[in-house]
Design a protein around this motif. Sequence first.
Motif, PDB file in Angstrom:
ATOM      1  N   LYS A   1      26.832  47.109  24.799  1.00 32.45           N
ATOM      2  CA  LYS A   1      25.671  46.553  25.499  1.00 32.45           C
ATOM      3  C   LYS A   1      24.858  45.650  24.570  1.00 32.45           C
ATOM      4  CE  LYS A   1      22.814  46.456  29.073  1.00 32.45           C
ATOM      5  NZ  LYS A   1      23.227  45.925  30.406  1.00 32.45           N
ATOM      6  N   HIS A   2      24.766  46.023  23.306  1.00 33.30           N
ATOM      7  CA  HIS A   2      23.993  45.237  22.341  1.00 33.30           C
ATOM      8  C   HIS A   2      24.619  43.869  22.102  1.00 33.30           C
ATOM      9  CE1 HIS A   2      21.482  44.329  18.873  1.00 33.30           C
ATOM     10  NE2 HIS A   2      22.559  44.144  18.146  1.00 33.30           N
ATOM     11  N   PHE A   3      25.949  43.828  21.945  1.00 33.44           N
ATOM     12  CA  PHE A   3      26.625  42.573  21.609  1.00 33.44           C
ATOM     13  C   PHE A   3      27.101  41.801  22.845  1.00 33.44           C
ATOM     14  CE2 PHE A   3      27.190  45.057  17.666  1.00 33.44           C
ATOM     15  CZ  PHE A   3      26.667  44.158  16.765  1.00 33.44           C
ATOM     16  N   GLN A   4      27.451  42.521  23.909  1.00 30.74           N
ATOM     17  CA  GLN A   4      27.931  41.893  25.135  1.00 30.74           C
ATOM     18  C   GLN A   4      27.228  42.550  26.334  1.00 30.74           C
ATOM     19  OE1 GLN A   4      30.058  39.323  25.387  1.00 30.74           O
ATOM     20  NE2 GLN A   4      30.439  39.163  23.186  1.00 30.74           N
ATOM     21  N   PRO A   5      25.973  42.201  26.594  1.00 26.65           N
ATOM     22  CA  PRO A   5      25.168  42.912  27.596  1.00 26.65           C
ATOM     23  C   PRO A   5      25.773  42.958  28.995  1.00 26.65           C
ATOM     24  CG  PRO A   5      23.805  41.430  26.276  1.00 26.65           C
ATOM     25  CD  PRO A   5      25.222  41.130  25.928  1.00 26.65           C
ATOM     26  N   LYS A   6      26.514  41.926  29.376  1.00 27.30           N
ATOM     27  CA  LYS A   6      27.034  41.860  30.741  1.00 27.30           C
ATOM     28  C   LYS A   6      28.219  42.798  30.987  1.00 27.30           C
ATOM     29  CE  LYS A   6      25.578  37.073  31.511  1.00 27.30           C
ATOM     30  NZ  LYS A   6      26.015  35.689  31.869  1.00 27.30           N
ATOM     31  N   LEU A   7      28.780  43.355  29.931  1.00 27.15           N
ATOM     32  CA  LEU A   7      29.983  44.183  30.087  1.00 27.15           C
ATOM     33  C   LEU A   7      29.678  45.640  30.421  1.00 27.15           C
ATOM     34  CD1 LEU A   7      32.360  42.941  27.229  1.00 27.15           C
ATOM     35  CD2 LEU A   7      32.044  42.053  29.545  1.00 27.15           C
ATOM     36  N   VAL A   8      28.443  46.062  30.217  1.00 27.69           N
ATOM     37  CA  VAL A   8      28.132  47.496  30.320  1.00 27.69           C
ATOM     38  C   VAL A   8      26.934  47.746  31.231  1.00 27.69           C
ATOM     39  CG1 VAL A   8      27.405  49.546  29.041  1.00 27.69           C
ATOM     40  CG2 VAL A   8      29.058  47.986  28.033  1.00 27.69           C
ATOM     41  N   GLU A   9      27.057  48.775  32.076  1.00 29.07           N
ATOM     42  CA  GLU A   9      25.932  49.288  32.853  1.00 29.07           C
ATOM     43  C   GLU A   9      25.666  50.704  32.356  1.00 29.07           C
ATOM     44  OE1 GLU A   9      27.000  49.024  36.937  1.00 29.07           O
ATOM     45  OE2 GLU A   9      27.017  46.832  36.966  1.00 29.07           O
TER      46      GLU A   9
ATOM     47  N   VAL B   1      35.211  48.831  30.656  1.00 30.35           N
ATOM     48  CA  VAL B   1      34.677  48.045  29.529  1.00 30.35           C
ATOM     49  C   VAL B   1      35.770  47.588  28.568  1.00 30.35           C
ATOM     50  CG1 VAL B   1      33.099  48.072  27.554  1.00 30.35           C
ATOM     51  CG2 VAL B   1      32.458  49.232  29.687  1.00 30.35           C
ATOM     52  N   PHE B   2      36.544  48.517  28.064  1.00 29.49           N
ATOM     53  CA  PHE B   2      37.533  48.178  27.038  1.00 29.49           C
ATOM     54  C   PHE B   2      38.538  47.117  27.480  1.00 29.49           C
ATOM     55  CE2 PHE B   2      36.903  52.637  24.995  1.00 29.49           C
ATOM     56  CZ  PHE B   2      35.709  52.199  24.464  1.00 29.49           C
ATOM     57  N   PRO B   3      39.010  47.129  28.755  1.00 30.85           N
ATOM     58  CA  PRO B   3      39.941  46.060  29.163  1.00 30.85           C
ATOM     59  C   PRO B   3      39.348  44.658  29.006  1.00 30.85           C
ATOM     60  CG  PRO B   3      40.002  47.861  30.745  1.00 30.85           C
ATOM     61  CD  PRO B   3      38.854  48.149  29.817  1.00 30.85           C
ATOM     62  N   LYS B   4      38.032  44.528  29.180  1.00 33.53           N
ATOM     63  CA  LYS B   4      37.384  43.222  29.026  1.00 33.53           C
ATOM     64  C   LYS B   4      37.335  42.787  27.569  1.00 33.53           C
ATOM     65  CE  LYS B   4      34.494  44.173  33.062  1.00 33.53           C
ATOM     66  NZ  LYS B   4      33.121  44.426  33.552  1.00 33.53           N
ATOM     67  N   LEU B   5      37.521  43.760  26.664  1.00 30.95           N
ATOM     68  CA  LEU B   5      37.578  43.453  25.237  1.00 30.95           C
ATOM     69  C   LEU B   5      39.009  43.458  24.720  1.00 30.95           C
ATOM     70  CD1 LEU B   5      34.558  45.663  24.076  1.00 30.95           C
ATOM     71  CD2 LEU B   5      34.604  43.170  24.276  1.00 30.95           C
ATOM     72  N   GLN B   6      39.950  43.675  25.640  1.00 35.37           N
ATOM     73  CA  GLN B   6      41.382  43.620  25.326  1.00 35.37           C
ATOM     74  C   GLN B   6      41.832  44.741  24.382  1.00 35.37           C
ATOM     75  OE1 GLN B   6      42.405  39.628  24.057  1.00 35.37           O
ATOM     76  NE2 GLN B   6      41.547  38.680  25.883  1.00 35.37           N
ATOM     77  N   PHE B   7      41.363  45.951  24.646  1.00 33.37           N
ATOM     78  CA  PHE B   7      41.939  47.094  23.948  1.00 33.37           C
ATOM     79  C   PHE B   7      41.776  48.358  24.764  1.00 33.37           C
ATOM     80  CE2 PHE B   7      37.683  48.213  22.809  1.00 33.37           C
ATOM     81  CZ  PHE B   7      37.681  49.464  22.203  1.00 33.37           C
ATOM     82  N   TYR B   8      42.420  49.424  24.313  1.00 31.08           N
ATOM     83  CA  TYR B   8      42.493  50.665  25.073  1.00 31.08           C
ATOM     84  C   TYR B   8      42.549  51.823  24.095  1.00 31.08           C
ATOM     85  CZ  TYR B   8      44.579  54.303  28.058  1.00 31.08           C
ATOM     86  OH  TYR B   8      44.833  55.464  28.732  1.00 31.08           O
ATOM     87  N   VAL B   9      41.852  52.921  24.446  1.00 33.56           N
ATOM     88  CA  VAL B   9      41.878  54.123  23.620  1.00 33.56           C
ATOM     89  C   VAL B   9      42.718  55.175  24.339  1.00 33.56           C
ATOM     90  CG1 VAL B   9      40.494  55.874  22.444  1.00 33.56           C
ATOM     91  CG2 VAL B   9      39.573  53.571  22.771  1.00 33.56           C
ATOM     92  N   SER B  10      43.740  55.664  23.691  1.00 32.30           N
ATOM     93  CA  SER B  10      44.632  56.634  24.324  1.00 32.30           C
ATOM     94  C   SER B  10      43.913  57.937  24.619  1.00 32.30           C
ATOM     95  CB  SER B  10      45.847  56.903  23.416  1.00 32.30           C
ATOM     96  OG  SER B  10      45.447  57.633  22.269  1.00 32.30           O
ATOM     97  N   GLU B  11      44.466  58.709  25.562  1.00 30.47           N
ATOM     98  CA  GLU B  11      43.851  59.989  25.927  1.00 30.47           C
ATOM     99  C   GLU B  11      43.826  60.935  24.733  1.00 30.47           C
ATOM    100  OE1 GLU B  11      45.561  61.741  29.370  1.00 30.47           O
ATOM    101  OE2 GLU B  11      45.326  59.947  30.614  1.00 30.47           O
ATOM    102  N   GLU B  12      44.869  60.896  23.934  1.00 27.66           N
ATOM    103  CA  GLU B  12      44.903  61.776  22.764  1.00 27.66           C
ATOM    104  C   GLU B  12      43.813  61.401  21.766  1.00 27.66           C
ATOM    105  OE1 GLU B  12      47.966  63.210  19.210  1.00 27.66           O
ATOM    106  OE2 GLU B  12      48.708  62.103  20.947  1.00 27.66           O
ATOM    107  N   ASP B  13      43.639  60.110  21.548  1.00 26.04           N
ATOM    108  CA  ASP B  13      42.576  59.663  20.638  1.00 26.04           C
ATOM    109  C   ASP B  13      41.201  60.037  21.196  1.00 26.04           C
ATOM    110  OD1 ASP B  13      44.477  58.681  18.979  1.00 26.04           O
ATOM    111  OD2 ASP B  13      44.114  56.560  19.406  1.00 26.04           O
ATOM    112  N   ILE B  14      41.030  59.890  22.515  1.00 25.39           N
ATOM    113  CA  ILE B  14      39.751  60.248  23.132  1.00 25.39           C
ATOM    114  C   ILE B  14      39.452  61.719  22.918  1.00 25.39           C
ATOM    115  CG2 ILE B  14      38.601  60.594  25.354  1.00 25.39           C
ATOM    116  CD1 ILE B  14      39.805  57.960  26.289  1.00 25.39           C
ATOM    117  N   ARG B  15      40.439  62.571  23.098  1.00 29.97           N
ATOM    118  CA  ARG B  15      40.223  64.012  22.921  1.00 29.97           C
ATOM    119  C   ARG B  15      39.850  64.335  21.472  1.00 29.97           C
ATOM    120  NH1 ARG B  15      41.214  67.180  27.102  1.00 29.97           N
ATOM    121  NH2 ARG B  15      42.303  66.287  28.903  1.00 29.97           N
ATOM    122  N   LYS B  16      40.432  63.619  20.539  1.00 30.86           N
ATOM    123  CA  LYS B  16      40.076  63.845  19.134  1.00 30.86           C
ATOM    124  C   LYS B  16      38.633  63.435  18.866  1.00 30.86           C
ATOM    125  CE  LYS B  16      44.762  63.429  17.284  1.00 30.86           C
ATOM    126  NZ  LYS B  16      45.687  62.643  16.440  1.00 30.86           N
ATOM    127  N   VAL B  17      38.215  62.329  19.495  1.00 29.24           N
ATOM    128  CA  VAL B  17      36.828  61.885  19.327  1.00 29.24           C
ATOM    129  C   VAL B  17      35.878  62.877  19.990  1.00 29.24           C
ATOM    130  CG1 VAL B  17      35.155  60.105  19.953  1.00 29.24           C
ATOM    131  CG2 VAL B  17      37.409  59.442  19.124  1.00 29.24           C
TER     132      VAL B  17
END
Length: 258
Positions: free
Chosen positions: A56-64, A88-104
């Motif tokens: 939101k700070h760097f790309q305000p239009k991408l996030v609600e 959000v992430f698709p608009k920045l051209q990347f994706y976080v896997s479910e396994e990585d999300i669970r670790k976070v």
Amino acid sequence: MNRPGRGTPGSLLSAPLPVTALHHLYAWVDSVPFSRPKRHLARDFSDGVMIAEIVKHFQPKLVEMHNYIPTSNTEQKLSNWSTLNRKVFPKLQFYVSEEDIRKVVISTPGAIESVLSTLRQKVEEKCQRKTIQEAKMNIKQDPIGFDSININRHLAQLENCKAAECPANRVVSGRRLCLGLKADERASEHSGRQDSSFSQCPHDVPDFHHLLEEKEQALSVLQETVQILQMKVHRLEHLVQLKDMRIEDLTRHLNTSK
């Protein structure tokens, strides 16, 4: 179904970040005005809300922001991250896997740093693409009117996007972040990427690769600017030729009438 894991394609957690890279990453994070204070990096970012605030700070239009609920509940954390992955992430051209999300989500040491590092890269790339696209659009619409003021404005926009990553601008705030977080020395010995690295950030070792990348990116933008100016010069030369031809034509008519 097998999900991408640590060290496999699709995972952002493939290798620990170098200490100098961590230092610049923490300084970049410290540049963002969050809605709540930062105390423990892994826990602070586990619900995804502060990730949304960075975008939101760097790309305000991408996030609600109303889509992301601060929580300590695991299911709600997963829901927040799922929304980021879908909206959000698709608009920045990347994706976080479910396994990585669970670790976070469970605050696995080092997991959030890898996600933040990729997010930082993608945010900066999008900002640079936007600046170049605007410059190209303006020169197409009005090649004569695209003067040095417009060019300087676009360069200033690019510099604003890159300001947070500049070590010279953020070293003081990075030190504040280093001092503000607690270290866990034993966990750091096992993971190599614990939050304790905040207190181990080297402040005097220059990151030459990072600086070189900055210079290359700035050079690319300047090359775009040179091309725009060259187009303007060619257009002006063409107009001068047309005016000369018109003057010659009028002169001939004048001489004939005499």
